[in-house]
Design a protein around this motif. Structure first.
Motif, PDB file in Angstrom:
ATOM      1  N   ILE A   1       0.831  -1.209   0.000  1.00  5.89           N
ATOM      2  CA  ILE A   1       0.000   0.000   0.000  1.00  5.89           C
ATOM      3  C   ILE A   1       0.864   1.257   0.000  1.00  5.89           C
ATOM      4  O   ILE A   1       0.422   2.329   0.397  1.00  5.89           O
ATOM      5  N   HIS A   2       2.105   1.146  -0.461  1.00  8.05           N
ATOM      6  CA  HIS A   2       3.008   2.293  -0.479  1.00  8.05           C
ATOM      7  C   HIS A   2       2.570   3.292  -1.551  1.00  8.05           C
ATOM      8  O   HIS A   2       2.830   3.084  -2.741  1.00  8.05           O
ATOM      9  N   LEU A   3       1.916   4.356  -1.139  1.00  7.10           N
ATOM     10  CA  LEU A   3       1.445   5.352  -2.096  1.00  7.10           C
ATOM     11  C   LEU A   3       2.611   6.048  -2.802  1.00  7.10           C
ATOM     12  O   LEU A   3       2.447   6.574  -3.896  1.00  7.10           O
ATOM     13  N   GLU A   4       3.770   6.039  -2.159  1.00  5.63           N
ATOM     14  CA  GLU A   4       4.921   6.700  -2.772  1.00  5.63           C
ATOM     15  C   GLU A   4       5.800   5.724  -3.555  1.00  5.63           C
ATOM     16  O   GLU A   4       6.846   6.111  -4.090  1.00  5.63           O
ATOM     17  N   GLY A   5       5.391   4.443  -3.644  1.00  2.00           N
ATOM     18  CA  GLY A   5       6.190   3.447  -4.341  1.00  2.00           C
ATOM     19  C   GLY A   5       6.188   3.659  -5.850  1.00  2.00           C
ATOM     20  O   GLY A   5       5.287   4.290  -6.407  1.00  2.00           O
ATOM     21  N   ASP A   6       7.228   3.123  -6.520  1.00  2.00           N
ATOM     22  CA  ASP A   6       7.248   3.236  -7.978  1.00  2.00           C
ATOM     23  C   ASP A   6       6.503   2.055  -8.591  1.00  2.00           C
ATOM     24  O   ASP A   6       6.296   1.008  -7.954  1.00  2.00           O
TER      25      ASP A   6
ATOM     26  N   ARG B   1       3.965  -3.270  -8.990  1.00  2.00           N
ATOM     27  CA  ARG B   1       3.477  -4.340  -9.871  1.00  2.00           C
ATOM     28  C   ARG B   1       3.981  -5.703  -9.409  1.00  2.00           C
ATOM     29  O   ARG B   1       3.268  -6.709  -9.476  1.00  2.00           O
ATOM     30  N   ARG B   2       5.222  -5.735  -8.957  1.00  2.00           N
ATOM     31  CA  ARG B   2       5.817  -7.002  -8.527  1.00  2.00           C
ATOM     32  C   ARG B   2       4.991  -7.653  -7.420  1.00  2.00           C
ATOM     33  O   ARG B   2       4.787  -8.865  -7.417  1.00  2.00           O
ATOM     34  N   THR B   3       4.507  -6.839  -6.496  1.00  2.00           N
ATOM     35  CA  THR B   3       3.720  -7.369  -5.382  1.00  2.00           C
ATOM     36  C   THR B   3       2.232  -7.441  -5.706  1.00  2.00           C
ATOM     37  O   THR B   3       1.596  -8.484  -5.545  1.00  2.00           O
TER      38      THR B   3
ATOM     39  N   GLU C   1      -3.797   8.781  -9.568  1.00  2.00           N
ATOM     40  CA  GLU C   1      -3.107   9.708  -8.680  1.00  2.00           C
ATOM     41  C   GLU C   1      -1.703   9.220  -8.330  1.00  2.00           C
ATOM     42  O   GLU C   1      -0.817  10.009  -8.027  1.00  2.00           O
ATOM     43  N   ASN C   2      -1.509   7.910  -8.342  1.00  2.00           N
ATOM     44  CA  ASN C   2      -0.217   7.343  -7.966  1.00  2.00           C
ATOM     45  C   ASN C   2      -0.102   5.931  -8.521  1.00  2.00           C
ATOM     46  O   ASN C   2      -1.069   5.362  -9.050  1.00  2.00           O
ATOM     47  N   ALA C   3       1.078   5.363  -8.406  1.00  2.00           N
ATOM     48  CA  ALA C   3       1.342   4.028  -8.949  1.00  2.00           C
ATOM     49  C   ALA C   3       0.574   2.952  -8.197  1.00  2.00           C
ATOM     50  O   ALA C   3       0.238   1.905  -8.775  1.00  2.00           O
ATOM     51  N   TYR C   4       0.297   3.172  -6.927  1.00  2.00           N
ATOM     52  CA  TYR C   4      -0.475   2.186  -6.160  1.00  2.00           C
ATOM     53  C   TYR C   4      -1.839   1.960  -6.806  1.00  2.00           C
ATOM     54  O   TYR C   4      -2.256   0.819  -7.017  1.00  2.00           O
ATOM     55  N   GLU C   5      -2.545   3.037  -7.115  1.00  2.00           N
ATOM     56  CA  GLU C   5      -3.861   2.910  -7.742  1.00  2.00           C
ATOM     57  C   GLU C   5      -3.769   2.128  -9.048  1.00  2.00           C
ATOM     58  O   GLU C   5      -4.596   1.255  -9.320  1.00  2.00           O
ATOM     59  N   GLN C   6      -2.763   2.453  -9.857  1.00  2.00           N
ATOM     60  CA  GLN C   6      -2.625   1.770 -11.138  1.00  2.00           C
ATOM     61  C   GLN C   6      -2.344   0.285 -10.948  1.00  2.00           C
ATOM     62  O   GLN C   6      -2.892  -0.556 -11.674  1.00  2.00           O
ATOM     63  N   SER C   7      -1.514  -0.063  -9.978  1.00  2.00           N
ATOM     64  CA  SER C   7      -1.206  -1.480  -9.752  1.00  2.00           C
ATOM     65  C   SER C   7      -2.443  -2.257  -9.314  1.00  2.00           C
ATOM     66  O   SER C   7      -2.645  -3.397  -9.736  1.00  2.00           O
TER      67      SER C   7
END
Length: 405
Positions: free
Chosen positions: A99-104, A109-111, A161-167
């Motif tokens: 749930i890292h909102l600041e993650g790339d 995607r890996r997780t 908004e961030n990569a978390y949402e996209q994943s």
């Protein structure tokens, strides 16, 4: 039915495990390999969240822990162990994820994406065709900030908004593709932002608002305030108290942070215990004929929390003064630049959209409704030992909240 659960040591997963154990004789916990004694951590967390002693004493005989790695094919198991695990299951709950909102995006995607792919492989392998219950998020709606979001919507037209949402969006696409390929049903559950009124504890998993508080606090500590200059913008009304230059405290004051937000914005926050209860209730309902294989439900509160309430909460937790502005400042302070480094967090202060949950309320009735999430409840879940939010003298106490149905 023999049930498996990923993410059982997480903030939501722990509550899901408790509800599942109320309905099943035993549960298989798919724990992350090398993360420590999962049974001990689960037992301790359940103890801290109020589980009875008799319930805790029986956990060793009711939980089977299988160490896995979601990022690896076959969950890191041998072919034989993978097959035996799959054949033993009647349902798989997939709650684990980053749930890292600041993650790339590659990291997430890996997780979140590959992890989902490997859990779906487990479900496809099982001889008994185990049911799939996939925990997603209402924020797969992405960067769409206004209007109504419906449960049958799943598109990326507004971006994220961030990569978390996209994943999480990409993980949902995998669930739909898996359902079509195998002709089997699946359940997708989309919770909003989950909170608790239990005070923080070092042995309990943190929740999203704790993460936001930590980021703001760390940003404040990491930046040095620059002295005001002749070109510094006004810091308050002529006859009013100064709030300091952006990023800088005044004597006896606090640093000022300008961040994009809407004064009439709102966010959907839901008590985690209520979310877990609703999810398990929904999993016990028959599949909808109109779902085309995948039933999707918004597990959300029927009343949003105003953004100004969240700003007040954060200002009381972190020594900052937060100003909502229409656009990013052209002259950001070091502190503002640091906070803006996490745009996936501050972007939510501009949201005014609503998540439709008509299906859930129609199916569950009063059981889908929860008491309002107010400032006192949020404060209790963030400030250890603080009790209620401090109030001015002679202010009557707030009425006791009605528990969730």
């Amino acid at each position: 039915m023999h049930v498996a659960l990923t993410g059982a040591t997480g903030f939501l997963g722990l509550r899901l495990l408790r509800r599942l154990l109320d309905r099943h004789r035993w549960v298989t916990v798919l724990a992350h390999a090398g993360s420590g004694d999962a049974l001990h951590r689960i037992t301790r967390s359940l103890e801290l969240t109020g589980a009875p002693r008799a319930f805790l004493a029986r956990l060793p005989e009711r939980l089977r822990v299988v160490e896995t790695d979601l990022t690896l094919p076959r969950l890191g198991l041998s072919a034989r162990a993978f097959r035996e695990l799959a054949d033993s299951l009647g349902a798989i709950w997939h709650s684990a994820g980053s749930i890292h909102l600041e993650g790339d995006l590659p990291e997430l995607r890996r997780t979140n994406v590959e992890g989902t792919r490997h859990v779906l492989e487990l479900a496809a392998t099982g001889r008994a065709e185990p049911l799939v219950r996939h925990v997603s998020t209402a924020f797969v709606a992405g960067a769409r900030r206004t209007g109504v979001v419906y449960e049958d919507e799943l598109d990326d037209g507004a971006g994220f908004e961030n990569a978390y949402e996209q994943s999480k969006y990409e993980a949902e696409l995998l669930v739909h593709a898996w359902s079509r390929q195998h002709g089997r049903p699946a359940l997708v559950l989309r919770p909003s932002i989950l909170v608790t009124d239990l005070p923080p504890h070092p042995e309990l998993p943190s929740h999203p608002l704790q993460v936001v508080e930590r980021i703001l606090r760390d940003a404040r500590r990491a930046t040095v305030c620059a002295p005001p200059t002749a070109t510094s913008p006004p810091t308050g009304p002529p006859d009013g108290p100064s709030r300091g230059a952006p990023g800088c405290p005044v004597p006896g004051g606090r640093p000022r942070v300008r961040t994009v937000g809407h004064p009439h914005g709102r966010l959907n926050l839901l008590p985690v215990e209520h979310a877990a209860d609703v999810m398990v209730r929904l999993s016990e309902l028959p599949s909808s004929p109109s779902s085309r294989g995948v039933d999707t439900y918004h597990v959300v509160h029927d009343r949003d929390v105003p953004v100004p309430t969240l700003v007040t909460l954060l200002e009381r937790l972190v020594p900052l003064s937060i100003d909502l502005v229409d656009a990013k400042p052209r002259d950001p302070s070091a502190l503002e630049a640091m906070v803006d480094f996490y745009p996936g967090i501050t972007a939510y202060l501009a949201h005014r959209r609503r998540f439709d949950d008509t299906r859930v309320r129609t199916l569950l009735g009063p059981a889908a409704v929860c008491a309002p999430v107010g400032l006192d409840r949020l404060w209790s879940g963030l400030a250890p030992g603080s009790g209620a939010v401090p109030r001015p003298p002679d202010t009557p106490p707030a009425p006791a909240p009605t528990p969730c149905a």
